[in-house]
Motif scaffolding. Structure first.
Motif, PDB file in Angstrom:
ATOM      1  N   PHE A 128       3.708  20.642 -16.803  1.00 38.11           N
ATOM      2  CA  PHE A 128       3.541  19.705 -15.695  1.00 38.11           C
ATOM      3  C   PHE A 128       4.581  20.002 -14.614  1.00 38.11           C
ATOM      4  N   ARG A 129       4.189  19.754 -13.370  1.00 42.34           N
ATOM      5  CA  ARG A 129       5.108  19.913 -12.247  1.00 42.34           C
ATOM      6  C   ARG A 129       5.101  18.621 -11.441  1.00 42.34           C
ATOM      7  N   ASP A 130       6.309  18.106 -11.161  1.00 43.34           N
ATOM      8  CA  ASP A 130       6.409  16.880 -10.381  1.00 43.34           C
ATOM      9  C   ASP A 130       6.146  17.182  -8.909  1.00 43.34           C
ATOM     10  N   GLU A 131       5.023  16.658  -8.382  1.00 43.99           N
ATOM     11  CA  GLU A 131       4.645  16.889  -6.990  1.00 43.99           C
ATOM     12  C   GLU A 131       4.591  15.589  -6.195  1.00 43.99           C
ATOM     13  N   ALA A 132       5.356  14.594  -6.648  1.00 47.94           N
ATOM     14  CA  ALA A 132       5.316  13.293  -5.977  1.00 47.94           C
ATOM     15  C   ALA A 132       5.774  13.378  -4.532  1.00 47.94           C
ATOM     16  N   VAL A 133       6.812  14.134  -4.272  1.00 44.36           N
ATOM     17  CA  VAL A 133       7.316  14.256  -2.899  1.00 44.36           C
ATOM     18  C   VAL A 133       6.292  14.963  -2.020  1.00 44.36           C
ATOM     19  N   ALA A 134       5.786  16.080  -2.493  1.00 46.21           N
ATOM     20  CA  ALA A 134       4.839  16.869  -1.690  1.00 46.21           C
ATOM     21  C   ALA A 134       3.545  16.114  -1.434  1.00 46.21           C
ATOM     22  N   ARG A 135       3.148  15.250  -2.358  1.00 44.36           N
ATOM     23  CA  ARG A 135       1.868  14.545  -2.221  1.00 44.36           C
ATOM     24  C   ARG A 135       2.017  13.137  -1.654  1.00 44.36           C
ATOM     25  N   GLY A 136       3.230  12.715  -1.346  1.00 41.64           N
ATOM     26  CA  GLY A 136       3.419  11.484  -0.589  1.00 41.64           C
ATOM     27  C   GLY A 136       3.546  10.212  -1.383  1.00 41.64           C
ATOM     28  N   VAL A 137       3.849  10.290  -2.702  1.00 45.37           N
ATOM     29  CA  VAL A 137       3.945   9.069  -3.509  1.00 45.37           C
ATOM     30  C   VAL A 137       5.325   8.862  -4.114  1.00 45.37           C
ATOM     31  N   ALA A 138       6.301   9.675  -3.747  1.00 45.44           N
ATOM     32  CA  ALA A 138       7.655   9.511  -4.284  1.00 45.44           C
ATOM     33  C   ALA A 138       8.364   8.334  -3.631  1.00 45.44           C
ATOM     34  N   PHE A 139       8.144   8.155  -2.316  1.00 50.24           N
ATOM     35  CA  PHE A 139       8.840   7.139  -1.528  1.00 50.24           C
ATOM     36  C   PHE A 139       7.829   6.341  -0.713  1.00 50.24           C
ATOM     37  N   ASN A 140       8.292   5.233  -0.152  1.00 48.15           N
ATOM     38  CA  ASN A 140       7.419   4.475   0.746  1.00 48.15           C
ATOM     39  C   ASN A 140       7.408   5.115   2.131  1.00 48.15           C
ATOM     40  N   HIS A 141       6.760   4.471   3.097  1.00 50.77           N
ATOM     41  CA  HIS A 141       6.601   5.072   4.422  1.00 50.77           C
ATOM     42  C   HIS A 141       7.922   5.213   5.167  1.00 50.77           C
ATOM     43  N   LEU A 142       8.957   4.520   4.687  1.00 51.11           N
ATOM     44  CA  LEU A 142      10.284   4.647   5.292  1.00 51.11           C
ATOM     45  C   LEU A 142      11.111   5.742   4.640  1.00 51.11           C
ATOM     46  N   GLY A 143      10.536   6.407   3.655  1.00 54.39           N
ATOM     47  CA  GLY A 143      11.255   7.454   2.956  1.00 54.39           C
ATOM     48  C   GLY A 143      12.241   6.929   1.938  1.00 54.39           C
ATOM     49  N   LEU A 181       9.883  -5.088  -6.257  1.00 51.99           N
ATOM     50  CA  LEU A 181      10.845  -6.177  -6.159  1.00 51.99           C
ATOM     51  C   LEU A 181      10.597  -7.016  -4.908  1.00 51.99           C
ATOM     52  N   GLN A 182      10.997  -8.274  -4.976  1.00 48.23           N
ATOM     53  CA  GLN A 182      10.979  -9.157  -3.815  1.00 48.23           C
ATOM     54  C   GLN A 182      11.642  -8.476  -2.621  1.00 48.23           C
ATOM     55  N   GLU A 183      11.035  -8.611  -1.453  1.00 54.24           N
ATOM     56  CA  GLU A 183      11.476  -8.031  -0.184  1.00 54.24           C
ATOM     57  C   GLU A 183      11.114  -6.559  -0.026  1.00 54.24           C
ATOM     58  N   GLU A 184      10.395  -5.971  -0.986  1.00 50.14           N
ATOM     59  CA  GLU A 184       9.958  -4.589  -0.840  1.00 50.14           C
ATOM     60  C   GLU A 184       8.466  -4.475  -0.564  1.00 50.14           C
ATOM     61  N   THR A 185       7.697  -5.467  -0.861  1.00 50.25           N
ATOM     62  CA  THR A 185       6.231  -5.484  -0.876  1.00 50.25           C
ATOM     63  C   THR A 185       5.696  -4.669  -2.042  1.00 50.25           C
ATOM     64  N   ASN A 186       4.471  -4.946  -2.433  1.00 48.61           N
ATOM     65  CA  ASN A 186       3.735  -4.035  -3.297  1.00 48.61           C
ATOM     66  C   ASN A 186       3.153  -2.946  -2.398  1.00 48.61           C
ATOM     67  N   THR A 187       3.120  -1.720  -2.907  1.00 49.80           N
ATOM     68  CA  THR A 187       2.819  -0.576  -2.040  1.00 49.80           C
ATOM     69  C   THR A 187       1.508   0.087  -2.429  1.00 49.80           C
ATOM     70  N   LEU A 188       0.647   0.294  -1.451  1.00 50.90           N
ATOM     71  CA  LEU A 188      -0.637   0.958  -1.645  1.00 50.90           C
ATOM     72  C   LEU A 188      -0.565   2.371  -1.073  1.00 50.90           C
ATOM     73  N   VAL A 194      -1.193   8.518   1.439  1.00 50.54           N
ATOM     74  CA  VAL A 194      -0.596   7.922   2.628  1.00 50.54           C
ATOM     75  C   VAL A 194      -0.275   6.466   2.317  1.00 50.54           C
ATOM     76  N   ASP A 195       0.936   6.029   2.643  1.00 51.19           N
ATOM     77  CA  ASP A 195       1.304   4.626   2.468  1.00 51.19           C
ATOM     78  C   ASP A 195       0.473   3.771   3.418  1.00 51.19           C
ATOM     79  N   ASP A 196      -0.466   3.013   2.837  1.00 48.00           N
ATOM     80  CA  ASP A 196      -1.404   2.215   3.630  1.00 48.00           C
ATOM     81  C   ASP A 196      -1.141   0.720   3.467  1.00 48.00           C
ATOM     82  N   THR A 197       0.077   0.380   3.053  1.00 45.54           N
ATOM     83  CA  THR A 197       0.410  -1.004   2.735  1.00 45.54           C
ATOM     84  C   THR A 197       0.215  -1.927   3.923  1.00 45.54           C
ATOM     85  N   GLY A 198       0.690  -1.516   5.084  1.00 43.39           N
ATOM     86  CA  GLY A 198       0.607  -2.377   6.259  1.00 43.39           C
ATOM     87  C   GLY A 198      -0.804  -2.742   6.630  1.00 43.39           C
TER      88      GLY A 198
END
Length: 575
Positions: free
Chosen positions: A301-316, A342-349, A358-362
């Motif tokens: 397995f190779r961790d590709e979370a950063v390259a595929r956009g799911v490692a961090f939220n839209h603010l990085g 956690l509270q104050e972070e939102t749930n993230t889509l 793509v972070d589509d939470t907003g």
């Protein structure tokens, strides 16, 4: 949860302190351990609490002794599965406290409990003689899977301590085969998932590991009071991958690359996220970047979370990943990811776009509906059978939040209580439906796990919710129906459930897809069968297409709606 600085009380909240100790204005006593919620009217009764009538009387014990150890507020595992092969969903609950933390004579001296369903949603305690007691460790979660291919679901129980594997012997009886199968996972395990990593027909196992916890460590909040320590108070650890070699599990975490990365893992879900036909694994990490382990042809397995956009939220930024679901939540045909935080972070889509996200939470509406809460368990299901997936989210803080300074954090846990959320989905947006399900969204409790499944055999999805140091809650789905339903049970020719199969309903130009799996959410297992709401007014029966784990694609035309459909690979017809 998030880094240590985020766990401290924010000074800006001091001006908003409540007059009492209930937290966020809740009356003390309406949280953990409160009585059943009754009296829902027809207009607000989409989810009706039927705990007492169901016969499920499980109460979680954290083993809390006043020293504010983090394990006390992190468990709450449960599973809905067919323990005895009679076709309906039974319920299994993981208790939290170790034997040393239990009072003599407490009923929970046999901590984990099994309840058998009579098919109508009425359960009988079947714990005695089931062989499922956990004599050591502090229970966290459970995942369900058929480890030996005999057609019966087995149980893997995660703990702070040593995990346990229970083989289903039939008739609701289990045998501890932890040693016989070579399972040697210790430390602090949370969520786990059975999946076929190498497409050899048997189920492998992925186990998230949290942190190396120092039980003697004391942490304090911004007011100098003792509180539960944040995840960064302990060293992160690597998750565990166990390969099923046919009667034995072998720890191949290092060989496949999993052991190379350390974080505080909580939620896990498996699917083919890049569309190459191989199983992948997504891990929601608490305060660290998430992991997306992409399965490769050589079995690694190779961790590709950063390259595929799911490692961090839209603010990085990394967030406090707790629970996770993987479904087509936006109607785009891909496998989206939704994480509770956690509270104050939102749930993230994270919306899928051809193998990247793509972070589509907003745009989804989750920002305004979830930011005020700390989410743990989550279930994606079609509550009103209209074809769109809806969300049930179990909330409960891990810090005291807006609480008067004179409150003691050690007792009671009401300072952590929050109401749960029901969000109705439509076209990739989610709206708060609190007024339609007040029994579910009204009371403030310290909820953790959510299990979804049709408990009473009427075709819609009901819910079981666990909480810390309180009773499990059972909610019957009484939402008005916009259409019909199918529950699809996809099987291999030898009777094994086809975990990882992708089932798609084809009706006109519409396509609704679900993956066959039990593990998602937070420390829980749901009904592994694929549930569909069929909202179309067409008089024709839709078709089903199954992409099997073997790579074969097959179409079926079931005879009629509103029933359980059992499909067998290679048959081209129902069983």
């Amino acid at each position: 949860m998030k880094p240590a600085s985020g766990i401290l009380f924010e000074s800006v909240l001091v001006a908003l302190l409540c007059a009492g100790c209930g937290g966020d204005g809740q009356t003390p006593g309406t949280g953990t351990g409160a009585g059943s919620n009754t009296g829902s009217s027809a207009s607000d009764g989409w989810l009706v609490e039927v705990t007492a009538a169901s016969g499920i009387d499980f109460v979680h014990h954290s083993g809390r002794q006043g020293n504010l150890v983090l394990t006390e507020i992190m468990g709450g595992g449960a599973a809905l599965f067919d323990c005895d092969g009679d076709g309906d969903l039974d319920a299994f609950f993981v208790d939290g406290a170790s034997d040393s933390a239990r009072s003599e004579g407490d009923r929970s001296s046999t901590p984990n409990r099994l309840f058998r369903n009579d098919g109508s949603g009425v359960f009988t305690d079947a714990t005695e003689g089931a062989g499922l007691a956990v004599p050591d460790g502090i229970g966290m979660g459970v995942c369900v899977g058929d480890v030996d291919g005999d057609g019966l679901d087995d149980l893997y129980v995660t703990q702070f301590g040593r995990d346990r594997l229970y083989h289903n012997s039939g008739g609701g009886r289990f045998e501890d085969v932890t040693d016989a199968y070579g399972v040697d996972v210790a430390g602090w395990s949370c969520s786990a998932a059975f999946f076929d990593a190498d497409a050899d027909g048997d189920l492998d196992l992925f186990v998230t590991q949290y942190i190396d916890l120092d039980l003697e460590l004391e942490c304090r909040d911004g007011a100098g009071r003792r509180t539960w320590c944040p995840p960064l108070s302990g060293a992160p650890v690597a998750d565990v991958f166990l390969r099923n070699t046919g009667g034995r599990f072998v720890d191949e975490s290092e060989r496949v690359g999993i052991a190379a990365v350390r974080a505080a893992g909580l939620g896990v879900v498996c699917d083919d996220f890049d569309g190459d036909g191989r199983a992948d694994v997504f891990v929601a990490n608490d305060g660290y970047e998430n992991h997306l382990w992409i399965g490769r042809e050589d079995g690694t397995f190779r961790d590709e979370a950063v390259a595929r956009g799911v490692a961090f939220n839209h603010l990085g930024a990394p967030e406090a990943g707790m629970g996770v679901v993987a479904e087509d939540l936006t109607g785009g045909g891909g496998i989206d990811l939704l994480l509770t935080h956690l509270q104050e972070e939102t749930n993230t889509l994270y919306r899928a776009r051809g193998g990247i996200f793509v972070d589509d939470t907003g745009r989804s509406g989750l920002f305004e509906t979830t930011m005020a809460y700390t989410g743990f368990g989550i279930a994606a299901f079609d509550i009103e059978l209209d074809g769109d997936l809806d969300l049930a989210i179990a909330n409960g803080r891990v810090r005291a939040g807006i609480v008067a300074p004179q409150c003691e954090l050690a007792a009671p846990l009401d300072v952590l209580a929050e109401p749960n959320l029901l969000l109705i989905g439509a076209g990739g947006r989610f709206a708060d439906a609190a007024g339609r399900a007040t029994a579910f969204t009204g009371p403030a409790e310290v909820s953790r796990g959510v299990c979804a499944g049709d408990l009473d055999g009427d075709g819609d999805v009901d819910l079981v919710v666990t909480q810390i140091d309180g009773p499990a809650r059972v909610y019957r789905n009484d939402a008005p129906r916009a259409g019909g339903w199918w529950i699809v049970d996809a099987r291999e020719p030898d009777g094994r459930r086809a975990i990882g199969a992708r089932v798609t309903v084809l009706e006109g130009g519409a396509r609704l897809a679900r993956t066959v799996r039990a593990a998602d959410g937070y420390v829980t297992s749901r009904d592994a069968r694929a549930h569909f709401g069929l909202a179309s007014g067409s008089t024709q029966t839709p078709e089903l297409e199954v992409l099997w784990p073997t790579g074969e694609r097959e179409q079926f035309t079931p005879a009629g709606r509103d029933r359980v459909v059992t499909l067998v690979r290679g048959e081209g017809r129902e069983l």
